[in-house]
Design an enzyme around this catalytic site. Structure first.
Site, PDB file in Angstrom:
ATOM      1  N   ASP A 204       8.134   3.369  -4.645  1.00 47.59           N
ATOM      2  CA  ASP A 204       8.442   4.672  -4.061  1.00 47.59           C
ATOM      3  C   ASP A 204       9.220   5.490  -5.091  1.00 47.59           C
ATOM      4  OD1 ASP A 204      11.012   3.676  -4.214  1.00 47.59           O
ATOM      5  OD2 ASP A 204      11.471   3.893  -2.092  1.00 47.59           O
ATOM      6  N   ASP A 206      12.909   7.619  -5.422  1.00 46.14           N
ATOM      7  CA  ASP A 206      14.189   7.843  -4.748  1.00 46.14           C
ATOM      8  C   ASP A 206      14.922   9.019  -5.390  1.00 46.14           C
ATOM      9  OD1 ASP A 206      14.162   5.173  -3.199  1.00 46.14           O
ATOM     10  OD2 ASP A 206      13.906   4.533  -5.272  1.00 46.14           O
ATOM     11  N   ASP A 290      12.034   8.680  -0.858  1.00 46.25           N
ATOM     12  CA  ASP A 290      13.307   8.647  -0.130  1.00 46.25           C
ATOM     13  C   ASP A 290      14.201   9.762  -0.649  1.00 46.25           C
ATOM     14  OD1 ASP A 290      12.834   6.539   1.540  1.00 46.25           O
ATOM     15  OD2 ASP A 290      13.932   5.057   0.366  1.00 46.25           O
TER      16      ASP A 290
HETATM   17  N1  DCP Z   1      19.153   0.364  -1.702  1.00 40.63           N
HETATM   18  C1  DCP Z   1      20.040  -0.410  -0.995  1.00 40.63           C
HETATM   19  N2  DCP Z   1      19.833  -0.680   0.324  1.00 40.63           N
HETATM   20  C2  DCP Z   1      18.748  -0.183   0.951  1.00 40.63           C
HETATM   21  C3  DCP Z   1      17.835   0.613   0.260  1.00 40.63           C
HETATM   22  C4  DCP Z   1      18.066   0.871  -1.086  1.00 40.63           C
HETATM   23  O1  DCP Z   1      21.026  -0.880  -1.563  1.00 40.63           O
HETATM   24  N3  DCP Z   1      18.544  -0.462   2.241  1.00 40.63           N
HETATM   25  C5  DCP Z   1      19.378   0.636  -3.130  1.00 40.63           C
HETATM   26  C6  DCP Z   1      19.009  -0.530  -4.012  1.00 40.63           C
HETATM   27  C7  DCP Z   1      17.744  -0.130  -4.673  1.00 40.63           C
HETATM   28  C8  DCP Z   1      17.763   1.383  -4.603  1.00 40.63           C
HETATM   29  O2  DCP Z   1      18.607   1.710  -3.530  1.00 40.63           O
HETATM   30  O3  DCP Z   1      17.660  -0.575  -5.993  1.00 40.63           O
HETATM   31  C9  DCP Z   1      16.401   1.953  -4.408  1.00 40.63           C
HETATM   32  O4  DCP Z   1      15.685   1.248  -3.401  1.00 40.63           O
HETATM   33  P1  DCP Z   1      14.187   0.822  -3.565  1.00 40.63           P
HETATM   34  O5  DCP Z   1      13.869  -0.056  -2.414  1.00 40.63           O
HETATM   35  O6  DCP Z   1      13.340   2.022  -3.759  1.00 40.63           O
HETATM   36  O7  DCP Z   1      14.192  -0.105  -4.871  1.00 40.63           O
HETATM   37  P2  DCP Z   1      13.845   0.209  -6.368  1.00 40.63           P
HETATM   38  O8  DCP Z   1      13.736   1.681  -6.587  1.00 40.63           O
HETATM   39  O9  DCP Z   1      14.847  -0.532  -7.164  1.00 40.63           O
HETATM   40  O10 DCP Z   1      12.443  -0.486  -6.576  1.00 40.63           O
HETATM   41  P3  DCP Z   1      10.962   0.144  -6.481  1.00 40.63           P
HETATM   42  O11 DCP Z   1      10.594   0.460  -7.891  1.00 40.63           O
HETATM   43  O12 DCP Z   1      10.123  -0.912  -5.903  1.00 40.63           O
HETATM   44  O13 DCP Z   1      11.030   1.363  -5.623  1.00 40.63           O
HETATM   45 MG    MG Z   2      12.478   2.884  -5.446  1.00 39.23          MG
END
Ligand code: DCP
Ligand code: MG
Length: 338
Positions: A204, A206, A290
């Site tokens: 996704d 963010d 997000d």
């Molecule tokens: N985050 C968190 N708790 C949540 C959601 C998010 O602590 N319930 C934080 C940790 C993640 C960041 O926000 O690293 C972004 O969430 P993502 O699930 O989008 O994760 P990533 O961006 O790291 O991975 P991806 O590349 O799969 O989107």
């Molecule tokens: Mg992400």
């Protein structure tokens, strides 16, 4: 060829937040295996096991060279008995038998497919599997009632399971910036999540939104969402309100480690570039986005929290806890001496 004796033993901190980890991973054969077992544990609601495999994978990712023998791992932190067994299997046989059998298992395949639907977590997937639903076809014919998120997730299943590229993230970033500029001048948008860590793809995109003047960010989210909606950029959106400010009985405790910032889970309709357009006939694709709004006073912490990764956040909490604990111990000793 390097002999075992010539390979220096690695020295790394046991805390992921105290290590320097670059994007080039010299041990992807090992991290892939450990990550798959972590994912399988998470899909089965075995969080402890998930964390153990994630920590082991994160450690292997931080090593400066390729591991070719078990002896190189002597003295390294974060590697439990189970992870070591998996690593040994991969080093000796090229693959881990546990990973291979997991990948082949009917349950793992079904959990992957079903949780691939936006809005479906491990618990829902497990319930469906127990009712004999293993794939999308069976789900569509099952008569299960789906919520709005799940309906949207099923509708855009293929798009949402296709990794998002950095170029797409940047294109969406421009749209979000335009939305924010249109509703409140001076607002700032920061790309967070995996892309801020330098990843080239993600599941996704963010974004964190703020305004340099404290308080100006109040009411910003609904305006941004309304603008995006009016321009036809949103296929789905659900905004969750900041429970901290809403609660009448003082600060409500969050359910987990989640922050209390206002957050919008959305699915964007992104118009494709010229080259991608010719590859398929669809001129747009769905992308999970997000949006989070924070006041400027909490912006730095929000950036840290939303940059992740999950392992870094988990280890940072542990590290800070130890730090606070040892500091208070030190202060008590000082007081006792005084
Ligand atoms: N985050 C968190 N708790 C949540 C959601 C998010 O602590 N319930 C934080 C940790 C993640 C960041 O926000 O690293 C972004 O969430 P993502 O699930 O989008 O994760 P990533 O961006 O790291 O991975 P991806 O590349 O799969 O989107
Ligand atoms: Mg992400």
């Amino acid at each position: 060829q390097i002999s075992e004796a010539e390979v220096a033993l690695f020295s790394v901190s046991s805390y992921a937040c105290q290590r320097r980890t670059t994007l080039d991973n010299h041990n992807s054969n090992l991290t892939d295996a450990l990550s798959l077992l972590a994912e399988n544990a998470e899909l089965n609601n075995e969080d402890g096991r998930g964390v153990a495999f994630r920590r082991a994978a994160a450690l292997m990712k931080a090593l400066p060279t390729q591991v070719i023998s078990m002896s190189q791992l002597r003295g390294l932190p974060c590697l439990g008995e189970h992870s070591l067994r998996v690593i040994k299997d991969v080093l000796e046989n090229g693959v881990s038998s546990e990973v291979e059998s997991t990948k082949q298992s009917k349950r793992y395949k079904a959990l992957k497919i079903l949780t691939g639907i936006f809005g479906v977590g491990a618990k829902t997937a497990d319930r469906w599997i127990r009712e004999g639903i293993y794939n999308l076809e069976q789900l569509r014919h099952s008569g299960q009632t789906l919520n709005r998120a799940q309906k949207s997730g099923l509708e855009h299943y293929d798009d949402l399971n296709e990794p998002v590229t950095k170029a797409e993230a940047d294109a969406i970033g421009e749209i979000v910036q335009k939305a924010v500029d249109s509703v409140l001048t001076g607002s700032q948008v920061a790309l967070t999540g995996g892309f801020r860590r330098g990843k080239l793809t993600g599941h996704d995109v963010d974004f964190l939104i703020t305004h340099p003047e404290e308080g100006k960010e109040v009411g910003l989210m609904p305006k941004v969402v309304a603008w995006l909606e009016s321009q036809g950029f949103l296929l789905y959106q659900k905004t969750t309100r900041n429970s901290y400010l809403e609660s009448k009985d003082g600060p409500a405790r969050p359910a987990s480690n989640m922050d209390r910032f206002e957050r919008c889970f959305s699915i964007f309709k992104l118009t494709k570039g010229k080259e991608q357009e010719t590859a398929s006939h669809k001129i747009w694709r769905a992308v999970r986005v997000d949006l989070v709004v924070s006041p400027i006073s909490q912006f730095a912490f929000a950036v840290l929290g939303w940059t992740g990764s999950k392992v870094i956040l988990h280890q940072r909490r542990r590290y800070l806890l130890i730090l606070v604990w040892s500091t208070s111990l030190h202060q008590r000793e000082m007081l006792e001496v005084a």
